[in-house]
Scaffold this motif. Structure first.
Motif, PDB file in Angstrom:
ATOM      1  N   ASN A  41       0.829  -1.196   0.000  1.00 43.67           N
ATOM      2  CA  ASN A  41       0.000   0.000   0.000  1.00 43.67           C
ATOM      3  C   ASN A  41       0.874   1.261   0.000  1.00 43.67           C
ATOM      4  OD1 ASN A  41      -2.585  -1.194   0.065  1.00 43.67           O
ATOM      5  ND2 ASN A  41      -2.297  -1.657   2.244  1.00 43.67           N
ATOM      6  N   GLN A  94      -4.245   6.958   1.107  1.00 41.89           N
ATOM      7  CA  GLN A  94      -5.252   6.126   1.745  1.00 41.89           C
ATOM      8  C   GLN A  94      -4.968   4.671   1.414  1.00 41.89           C
ATOM      9  OE1 GLN A  94      -9.107   7.865   0.487  1.00 41.89           O
ATOM     10  NE2 GLN A  94      -7.750   9.555  -0.048  1.00 41.89           N
ATOM     11  N   ARG A 113      -6.882   2.283   0.557  1.00 44.39           N
ATOM     12  CA  ARG A 113      -7.570   1.678  -0.591  1.00 44.39           C
ATOM     13  C   ARG A 113      -6.994   2.237  -1.877  1.00 44.39           C
ATOM     14  NH1 ARG A 113     -11.911   2.138   2.942  1.00 44.39           N
ATOM     15  NH2 ARG A 113     -12.627   4.071   2.028  1.00 44.39           N
ATOM     16  N   THR A 114      -5.827   1.708  -2.234  1.00 48.35           N
ATOM     17  CA  THR A 114      -5.152   2.183  -3.432  1.00 48.35           C
ATOM     18  C   THR A 114      -5.625   1.411  -4.654  1.00 48.35           C
ATOM     19  OG1 THR A 114      -3.349   0.785  -2.711  1.00 48.35           O
ATOM     20  CG2 THR A 114      -3.112   3.142  -2.356  1.00 48.35           C
ATOM     21  N   ILE A 115      -5.238   1.907  -5.788  1.00 47.69           N
ATOM     22  CA  ILE A 115      -5.734   1.365  -7.051  1.00 47.69           C
ATOM     23  C   ILE A 115      -5.407  -0.120  -7.191  1.00 47.69           C
ATOM     24  CG2 ILE A 115      -3.672   1.921  -8.366  1.00 47.69           C
ATOM     25  CD1 ILE A 115      -5.532   2.833 -10.610  1.00 47.69           C
TER      26      ILE A 115
END
Lengths: 224, 224
Positions: free
Chosen positions: B193, B211, B213-215
């Motif tokens: 992350n 954040q 919640r990465t790609i």
């Protein structure tokens, strides 16, 4: 005279790679010293780091780390800028973003050295640079900063090595630079010939595709 | 179950970089093991090396060198392939081009070490990779080769260091790979992350834009 030779080179050399020229984001990239103070949009900054994240690395160890500071966080920004050598501060202090890259020197499991650590940070930094260029931004990487001071001031652990300071921002006209920097900024970019860099099969056996009249950067880009 | 979580991630994460996703040539790049035997056009090969040539480097020293071999020169090709570790030969032997990168460890003037040598070879190799991807080709860099034997067999001088072996070619379906390699080839790419990689101002101060919640790479690319 130098300029004349340069233009002669252009007309002869551009043929060589006319069919498949290097990508514009590679050719247009330039380590500018002429930064605008315009801030970098957070979404673009995020996207630039995201590009670094997807670089390849030896055993997928991802040894790259990034300490980021923007002018919106003056204390962080000044801390990074304070590490930069004086002759670079002259132009780097205008860049709205500074990023220090660091390399994890050991494998994630155990203390075994990762001999590709610096190389792989280079791969990630090139991805950042490419992404920045694709978004209309400019990147200038510097070795000219105090790495030992960085380690202390930024609390970098001993198994990591500070590698390069990156100035990031939009480009500006060179008019605001002192004369000696303006000249450097506007000088044509220069590289060794491919025949010095690439070999056929063994060392120093000239590469058959590396003719000496290699592409001249002036032919397919503007000064920025 | 893993797949389910992955898909959950996708829907939440893609927002983060929707506005400025990483460039397709960065996201689509993959260290493939599924090479086609189709030869690489000389013009494309030339353009890939030309892209490397225009990378930035510390003091513009350009410490990168490339030993190139294609299957059209079987003796050269076999010499490079012979350096590759057995488990990589299984797939690398199909690639029509092999390139060994090397780094000049010292400054051009004098014996002073260039501490950025490997890093800057990384910058150049990333340019090559990017250019190759933009031309529809795939690159797989390997640390898995015998560097000491390379030095002897290829006559690499002592102030240079063999760095990485690059397999280059067009991608192919994974159907021709042995089962265990096919599984690796088709597995989703994974990265740490951004919150583990990027920091705000000082070490391990989580980056405000990173954040968790990465790609997810699956969202914007296919398996090749």
């Amino acid at each position: 005279m130098i300029i004349k030779n340069e233009h002669e080179d252009i007309s002869e050399s551009v043929n060589v790679v006319r069919e498949y020229p290097p990508h514009p984001h590679i050719i247009r990239r330039k380590s500018t010293r002429a930064f605008s103070e315009k801030p970098v949009e957070p979404e673009k900054l995020r996207s630039i780091l995201e590009a670094a994240r997807w670089a390849p690395s030896s055993s997928n160890m991802q040894p790259w780390r990034f300490i980021v500071a923007t002018k919106e966080q003056p204390e962080n920004y000044e801390r990074l800028l304070g590490l930069v050598v004086e002759q670079n501060k002259i132009w780097a202090a205008k860049a709205p973003v500074l990023i220090l890259t660091a390399a994890k020197l050991t494998h994630d499991a155990g203390e075994r050295p990762n001999k590709f650590a610096l190389h792989d940070v280079g791969l990630a930094s090139a991805n950042m640079t490419f992404q920045a260029t694709s978004l209309g931004l400019a990147v200038h990487q510097m070795g000219g900063f105090n790495a030992e001071e960085a380690r202390t001031v930024l609390n970098i652990p001993k198994d990591f090595e500070p590698v390069a300071m990156i100035a990031l921002g939009y480009g500006d006209t060179a008019d605001f630079l002192p004369q000696y920097l303006r000249e450097r900024e506007l000088a044509p970019r220069a590289r060794k010939n491919l025949s010095e860099l690439a070999f056929d099969g063994v060392w120093e056996n000239p590469w058959s595709l590396a003719q000496d009249r290699t592409i001249n950067i002036k032919t397919i880009t503007t000064n920025n």
